[in-house]
Design a protein around this motif. Structure first.
Motif, short mmCIF file in Angstrom:
data_model
loop_
_atom_site.label_atom_id
_atom_site.label_comp_id
_atom_site.label_asym_id
_atom_site.label_seq_id
_atom_site.Cartn_x
_atom_site.Cartn_y
_atom_site.Cartn_z
N ILE A 152 0.84 -1.20 0.00
CA ILE A 152 0.00 0.00 0.00
C ILE A 152 0.87 1.25 0.00
O ILE A 152 0.61 2.22 -0.74
N TYR A 153 1.92 1.23 0.83
CA TYR A 153 2.81 2.40 0.90
C TYR A 153 3.54 2.62 -0.43
O TYR A 153 3.63 3.77 -0.91
N LEU A 154 4.03 1.52 -1.04
CA LEU A 154 4.82 1.66 -2.26
C LEU A 154 3.95 1.95 -3.49
O LEU A 154 4.15 2.94 -4.20
N PHE A 155 2.99 1.06 -3.74
CA PHE A 155 2.26 1.10 -5.01
C PHE A 155 1.07 2.05 -5.01
O PHE A 155 0.64 2.50 -6.07
N ALA A 156 0.53 2.36 -3.82
CA ALA A 156 -0.62 3.26 -3.76
C ALA A 156 -0.24 4.67 -3.32
O ALA A 156 -0.60 5.65 -3.97
N MET A 157 0.53 4.77 -2.24
CA MET A 157 0.83 6.09 -1.69
C MET A 157 2.01 6.76 -2.39
O MET A 157 1.97 7.97 -2.67
N GLN A 158 3.08 6.02 -2.66
CA GLN A 158 4.26 6.62 -3.27
C GLN A 158 4.17 6.71 -4.79
O GLN A 158 4.41 7.76 -5.38
N MET A 159 3.84 5.58 -5.44
CA MET A 159 3.81 5.55 -6.91
C MET A 159 2.43 5.86 -7.50
O MET A 159 2.34 6.18 -8.68
N ASP A 160 1.39 5.73 -6.69
CA ASP A 160 0.02 5.99 -7.15
C ASP A 160 -0.35 5.14 -8.36
O ASP A 160 -0.98 5.61 -9.30
N TRP A 161 0.07 3.88 -8.32
CA TRP A 161 -0.24 2.97 -9.42
C TRP A 161 -1.56 2.23 -9.20
O TRP A 161 -2.30 1.98 -10.14
N LEU A 162 -1.82 1.84 -7.96
CA LEU A 162 -2.95 0.96 -7.66
C LEU A 162 -3.82 1.57 -6.57
O LEU A 162 -3.32 2.31 -5.72
N PRO A 163 -5.11 1.25 -6.55
CA PRO A 163 -5.99 1.74 -5.47
C PRO A 163 -5.69 1.04 -4.16
O PRO A 163 -5.23 -0.10 -4.13
N VAL A 164 -5.98 1.73 -3.07
CA VAL A 164 -5.67 1.21 -1.74
C VAL A 164 -6.62 0.09 -1.34
O VAL A 164 -6.20 -0.90 -0.74
N GLN A 165 -7.88 0.21 -1.67
CA GLN A 165 -8.87 -0.73 -1.16
C GLN A 165 -10.03 -0.86 -2.14
O GLN A 165 -10.08 -0.17 -3.15
N GLY A 166 -10.95 -1.77 -1.78
CA GLY A 166 -12.16 -1.95 -2.58
C GLY A 166 -12.11 -3.16 -3.48
O GLY A 166 -11.09 -3.84 -3.60
N PHE A 167 -13.25 -3.44 -4.11
CA PHE A 167 -13.36 -4.58 -5.02
C PHE A 167 -14.39 -4.27 -6.08
O PHE A 167 -15.48 -3.76 -5.78
N THR A 168 -14.04 -4.55 -7.35
CA THR A 168 -14.96 -4.42 -8.47
C THR A 168 -15.18 -5.80 -9.08
O THR A 168 -14.21 -6.49 -9.38
N PRO A 169 -16.44 -6.24 -9.23
CA PRO A 169 -16.68 -7.56 -9.85
C PRO A 169 -16.05 -7.65 -11.23
O PRO A 169 -16.00 -6.67 -11.97
N ILE A 170 -15.57 -8.85 -11.56
CA ILE A 170 -14.87 -9.03 -12.82
C ILE A 170 -15.77 -8.77 -14.02
O ILE A 170 -15.32 -8.29 -15.06
N GLY A 171 -17.06 -9.03 -13.88
CA GLY A 171 -17.97 -8.80 -14.99
C GLY A 171 -18.36 -7.35 -15.16
O GLY A 171 -18.85 -6.95 -16.23
N ALA A 172 -18.16 -6.53 -14.12
CA ALA A 172 -18.55 -5.12 -14.19
C ALA A 172 -17.51 -4.28 -14.91
O ALA A 172 -17.84 -3.45 -15.76
N ASN A 173 -16.24 -4.49 -14.55
CA ASN A 173 -15.17 -3.70 -15.15
C ASN A 173 -13.86 -4.46 -14.97
O ASN A 173 -13.28 -4.44 -13.89
N LEU A 174 -13.39 -5.13 -16.02
CA LEU A 174 -12.20 -5.98 -15.92
C LEU A 174 -10.94 -5.18 -15.54
O LEU A 174 -10.18 -5.63 -14.66
N PRO A 175 -10.66 -4.03 -16.18
CA PRO A 175 -9.45 -3.28 -15.78
C PRO A 175 -9.46 -2.88 -14.30
O PRO A 175 -8.44 -3.00 -13.62
N ASN A 176 -10.62 -2.40 -13.81
CA ASN A 176 -10.69 -2.04 -12.39
C ASN A 176 -10.54 -3.26 -11.49
O ASN A 176 -9.93 -3.18 -10.42
N PHE A 177 -11.11 -4.39 -11.92
CA PHE A 177 -10.96 -5.63 -11.15
C PHE A 177 -9.48 -5.99 -11.02
O PHE A 177 -9.01 -6.32 -9.92
#
Length: 313
Positions: A152-177
């Motif tokens: 979380i510290y590296l990829f979300a807070m420092q690099m801002d590559w990935l979201p910190v939390q949550g879940f998106t169903p695979i059928g709703a939005n594949l990239p967000n999943f």
């Protein structure tokens, strides 16, 4: 094979029965009273007694157990004490995040660990073997929640590559999943990569010492053919066994990962139910997970037969 499957299914019946009895007794004989929790601290004894009667908790244990078993046999897992929703509906609403996390973790672990274990055995006592085994030790040593917070510290807070939390169903939005499942999968897969790699290395080392491997080498067969066709296939039974056990544990053991990354899965549901003393939800989840374990063990036994025909005899 059909006889084996039938025998495993029959053997699962007393196992599930014992699980049901133990779960029922452990929850009912605990110190907390769900009626008192529902009524609140200021409730009168009469109000608590009325709630207990409404929940059926004033009946003898044997009567409560028979009623509960009868409901289970009819496919009714009961209603949540607090939300009054059917337990099966609550589980089905939460099962996709847990299963998705388990499958992505299993896939990543197998893709990385099996080749790593084969390479470590092939280059036994080399720098590559020591590097892979060092990674395995680290994978066993670092807790999942520590890895989660590091990612979380590296990829979300420092690099801002990935979201910190949550879940998106695979059928709703594949990239967000994929973006939301990436960090939990990485954090959870470390220990399983370490486990699968060590088991693969150990099984491969044992097979590589066999006479038929030396015969294949003397015939001039390519190393890749020897490793994959002859060695890995004969070492597959213990590897498949530990993968099956690992996947079963993964389904039931994602509580910490789901909590760190705020994923609304089965783990979070169990934690909330335990804190609230919601008996029907706890019982339903444990029984369903026990059924998953039995199913995975059955699939593992079938995989043994497919991988090693000697087991059929």
């Amino acid at each position: 094979m059909l006889r084996l499957i039938a025998s495993r299914l029959v053997a699962a019946i007393p196992v599930m029965g014992m699980v049901a009895i133990l779960v029922f007794l452990m929850l009912r004989l605990g110190p907390s009273d769900p009626a008192l929790i529902l009524a609140g601290d200021t409730a009168t004894p009469e109000a608590v007694a009325a709630i207990r009667a409404g929940l059926g908790l004033d009946k003898p244990l044997w009567y409560q157990f028979l009623v509960w078993i009868g409901q289970l046999l009819s496919g009714d897992f009961g209603l949540s004490v607090f939300s009054r929703q059917p337990v099966i509906d609550m589980v089905l609403q939460r099962i996709e995040p847990t299963v998705s996390l388990a499958f992505t973790t299993l896939a990543l672990s197998i893709v990385i660990a099996i080749p790593a274990g084969v390479l470590a055995a092939w280059r036994h006592d080399s720098w590559l073997d020591r590097l892979i085994m060092t990674f395995s030790v680290l994978g066993f040593s670092i807790p999942v929640f520590v890895l989660g917070y590091i990612f979380i510290y590296l990829f979300a807070m420092q690099m801002d590559w990935l979201p910190v939390q949550g879940f998106t169903p695979i059928g709703a939005n594949l990239p967000n999943f994929l973006r939301q499942i990436a960090m939990p999968t990485l954090a959870l897969s470390f220990i399983y990569i370490a486990l699968f790699a060590r088991i693969t290395r150990s099984a491969m080392l044992e097979v590589l010492r066999e006479d038929y491997i030396r015969t294949a080498q003397a015939k001039g067969l390519p190393e890749s053919v020897i490793l994959v066709k002859h060695a890995l296939r004969n070492a597959a039974v213990p590897i498949v066994s530990v993968i099956g056990i690992g996947f079963a544990l993964m389904i039931g053991g994602v509580v910490i990962t789901e909590t760190v990354f705020n994923i609304p899965g089965i783990g979070r549901l169990v934690v909330d139910a335990v804190l609230a003393r919601d008996y029907p939800v706890i019982q339903g989840v444990i029984l369903l997970l026990s059924g998953v374990y039995v199913l995975i063990n059955l699939l593992t036994d079938i995989a043994y037969i497919l991988l090693d025909p000697r087991i059929r005899y």
